[in-house]
Design a protein around this motif. Structure first.
Motif, PDB file in Angstrom:
ATOM      1  N   PHE A 340       8.242  36.587 -52.097  1.00 37.00           N
ATOM      2  CA  PHE A 340       8.446  36.780 -53.528  1.00 37.00           C
ATOM      3  C   PHE A 340       8.249  35.434 -54.219  1.00 37.00           C
ATOM      4  O   PHE A 340       8.836  34.424 -53.827  1.00 37.00           O
ATOM      5  CB  PHE A 340       9.864  37.286 -53.818  1.00 37.00           C
ATOM      6  CG  PHE A 340      10.046  38.768 -53.653  1.00 37.00           C
ATOM      7  CD1 PHE A 340       9.113  39.542 -52.972  1.00 37.00           C
ATOM      8  CD2 PHE A 340      11.171  39.400 -54.161  1.00 37.00           C
ATOM      9  CE1 PHE A 340       9.297  40.905 -52.810  1.00 37.00           C
ATOM     10  CE2 PHE A 340      11.367  40.762 -54.015  1.00 37.00           C
ATOM     11  CZ  PHE A 340      10.424  41.523 -53.338  1.00 37.00           C
ATOM     12  N   ASP A 350      15.995  34.930 -55.477  1.00 39.60           N
ATOM     13  CA  ASP A 350      16.922  35.052 -54.354  1.00 39.60           C
ATOM     14  C   ASP A 350      17.850  36.253 -54.538  1.00 39.60           C
ATOM     15  O   ASP A 350      18.143  36.979 -53.580  1.00 39.60           O
ATOM     16  CB  ASP A 350      17.761  33.775 -54.215  1.00 39.60           C
ATOM     17  CG  ASP A 350      16.954  32.600 -53.673  1.00 39.60           C
ATOM     18  OD1 ASP A 350      15.906  32.841 -53.029  1.00 39.60           O
ATOM     19  OD2 ASP A 350      17.381  31.451 -53.889  1.00 39.60           O
ATOM     20  N   ILE A 353      15.990  39.530 -53.874  1.00 44.20           N
ATOM     21  CA  ILE A 353      15.810  39.717 -52.425  1.00 44.20           C
ATOM     22  C   ILE A 353      17.119  40.169 -51.782  1.00 44.20           C
ATOM     23  O   ILE A 353      17.141  41.084 -50.946  1.00 44.20           O
ATOM     24  CB  ILE A 353      15.304  38.417 -51.776  1.00 44.20           C
ATOM     25  CG1 ILE A 353      13.887  38.106 -52.269  1.00 44.20           C
ATOM     26  CG2 ILE A 353      15.318  38.519 -50.250  1.00 44.20           C
ATOM     27  CD1 ILE A 353      13.381  36.735 -51.858  1.00 44.20           C
ATOM     28  N   VAL A 373      11.539  39.790 -46.125  1.00 42.80           N
ATOM     29  CA  VAL A 373      11.169  39.253 -47.434  1.00 42.80           C
ATOM     30  C   VAL A 373      11.789  37.870 -47.570  1.00 42.80           C
ATOM     31  O   VAL A 373      12.970  37.679 -47.281  1.00 42.80           O
ATOM     32  CB  VAL A 373      11.651  40.154 -48.588  1.00 42.80           C
ATOM     33  CG1 VAL A 373      11.289  39.537 -49.938  1.00 42.80           C
ATOM     34  CG2 VAL A 373      11.042  41.550 -48.475  1.00 42.80           C
ATOM     35  N   ARG A 375      11.620  34.003 -50.115  1.00 46.87           N
ATOM     36  CA  ARG A 375      11.156  33.420 -51.375  1.00 46.87           C
ATOM     37  C   ARG A 375      10.096  32.373 -51.103  1.00 46.87           C
ATOM     38  O   ARG A 375      10.192  31.607 -50.150  1.00 46.87           O
ATOM     39  CB  ARG A 375      12.319  32.774 -52.138  1.00 46.87           C
ATOM     40  CG  ARG A 375      11.856  32.011 -53.381  1.00 46.87           C
ATOM     41  CD  ARG A 375      13.010  31.663 -54.312  1.00 46.87           C
ATOM     42  NE  ARG A 375      14.045  30.906 -53.666  1.00 46.87           N
ATOM     43  CZ  ARG A 375      14.033  29.589 -53.494  1.00 46.87           C
ATOM     44  NH1 ARG A 375      12.967  28.882 -53.859  1.00 46.87           N
ATOM     45  NH2 ARG A 375      15.053  28.975 -52.929  1.00 46.87           N
TER      46      ARG A 375
END
Length: 415
Positions: A340, A350, A353, A373, A375
């Motif tokens: 992401f 964050d 997620i 997933v 960042r």
């Protein structure tokens, strides 16, 4: 490192390259890229090492090394200490030998970056835009490139331009606040190349962000991953076997207009319930507008720290609509991870997620090396860095060339 921390000075040699050269003279341009790429990935190398790694003759390597030195793309770094005999001379990339310029055109701003041949970020700038029409931006980009090129004593390999997709579409009824009106039918690469006189590559912002993460961020050690890019809208950048996946018309990864809530919010594309109507910077700003709050980064970070209800509610809604899309992407693409990134502040990414509720997919394995997933680490500059990386990779990286765009030739070889 958070999304707002400075970009580190250049890529780390974390993914060994094994591209091979070709001995026929007509493949010289390819051989030059192979040698430059090996030096970028491994640091200092000698002629014998390069010959062994590329499977080129030592004479071919010597000729290419001499040419690259003359062009200032590589420099001698001294001799490697050895037990006996004449120590071999080592060569390395000369960061000051060449630059690329990246331009990210967004709805409300233009981001400019300069990256040198060593992959180091040398300049970055964010300028607000009140007019994003081609009549305004084409001359503005030309003037910006001319000013920056004059500032550096280095060869300009080319420029990369990124903008939000989708490109040249007919299936959607119109454009909206997350796209750039007025650019349909314009060959941006050809227009700018004619004005500037160097090769120009054009890419959508999500794919450029994926390339930016490859060079500077969380994708440095990965060969197969996807980037969910939060710009004004929402896009997906795809890297497969170290190569960006563009699709036939440059629109691969247009997940923002996948319907995730049938009968939901009306989208300017003509559908109802598109993903970017719930999970995008524009969707967040709509939620803030409803309670008369600004959507700038400083305000968003303050609201995040304070736990503002309007923001936490949007995070929960965005995560609920993103979660099934994550499972679909995993089942279709089987990536090492999904990153992401984009224009949202790091704490909000964050939080999104953390709020995801993962559905079963082929990625739900106990032996995973990475979370499903993560960042990105290239931060909000990821797409602009990826823009600068487009001509950079076309010039020196055999495996990441974008075949539909002009390929810069480093010396004017006919090959």
């Amino acid at each position: 490192m958070t999304a707002d921390e400075p970009v580190p000075p250049g890529p780390k040699p974390v993914r060994p390259r094994a591209a091979r050269g070709k001995n026929p003279g007509r493949s010289r341009a390819h051989n030059r890229r192979v040698i430059l790429d090996l030096m970028r990935s491994h640091g200092q190398l000698g002629r014998k090492q390069l010959a062994e790694m590329t499977q080129l003759s030592q004479q071919a390597v010597t000729n290419i090394v001499d040419e690259l030195i003359a062009d200032r793309f590589i420099v001698a770094r001294g001799r490697l200490k050895s037990g006996r005999g004449q120590p071999p001379l080592q060569f390395a990339i000369n960061p000051d030998g060449a630059i690329t310029i990246g331009i990210e055109i967004a709805v409300t701003q233009m981001v400019t970056t300069v990256v040198d041949l060593g992959g180091n970020l040398r300049h970055e700038d964010i300028a607000p835009l009140s007019d994003s029409s081609p009549e305004t931006l084409l001359p503005l980009i030309s003037d910006t490139v001319a000013r920056l090129a004059a500032h550096f004593d280095a060869t300009l390999l080319g420029i990369g331009v990124v903008m939000p997709g989708p490109f040249e579409i007919e299936g959607f009824s119109g454009v909206g606040p997350t796209t750039l009106p007025g650019w349909a039918g314009i060959d941006t690469a050809a227009e700018l190349a004619a004005r500037i006189g160097v090769p120009v590559s054009v890419e959508n912002d999500a794919n450029a962000a994926a390339i930016g993460e490859t060079l500077f961020g969380s994708g440095q050690a990965l060969s197969n991953f996807a980037v969910v890019y939060f710009g004004a809208g929402l896009g997906l950048g795809l890297i497969s076997d170290d190569r960006p996946i563009r699709g036939a018309f440059g629109n691969a990864g247009e997940i923002g207009h996948v319907v995730v809530a049938p009968g939901g919010r009306l989208c300017p594309c003509g559908q109802c319930g598109c993903l970017e109507r719930y999970a995008s910077l524009h969707a967040l700003r709509e939620a803030l507008d409803a309670v008369d709050l600004p959507g700038d980064h400083a305000t968003l970070e303050r609201m995040m720290a304070e736990g503002a209800l309007v923001l936490t509610s949007w995070i929960a809604e965005a995560a609920a609509h993103l979660a099934p899309m994550i499972a679909i992407l995993e089942n279709v693409l089987d990536p090492e991870t999904i990153i992401f990134g984009g224009a949202l502040p790091a704490p909000i990414l964050d939080a999104v997620i953390a709020e995801l509720t993962f559905a079963p997919s082929v990625s739900a394995r106990s032996d995973r090396d990475l979370p499903r997933v993560i960042r990105g680490r290239a931060g909000p500059m990821a797409a602009a860095l990826g823009a600068a990386a487009l001509p950079f990779h076309a010039a020196i990286t055999p495996r990441l060339e974008l075949s539909e765009h002009p390929t810069p030739v480093l010396t004017g070889d006919p090959a």
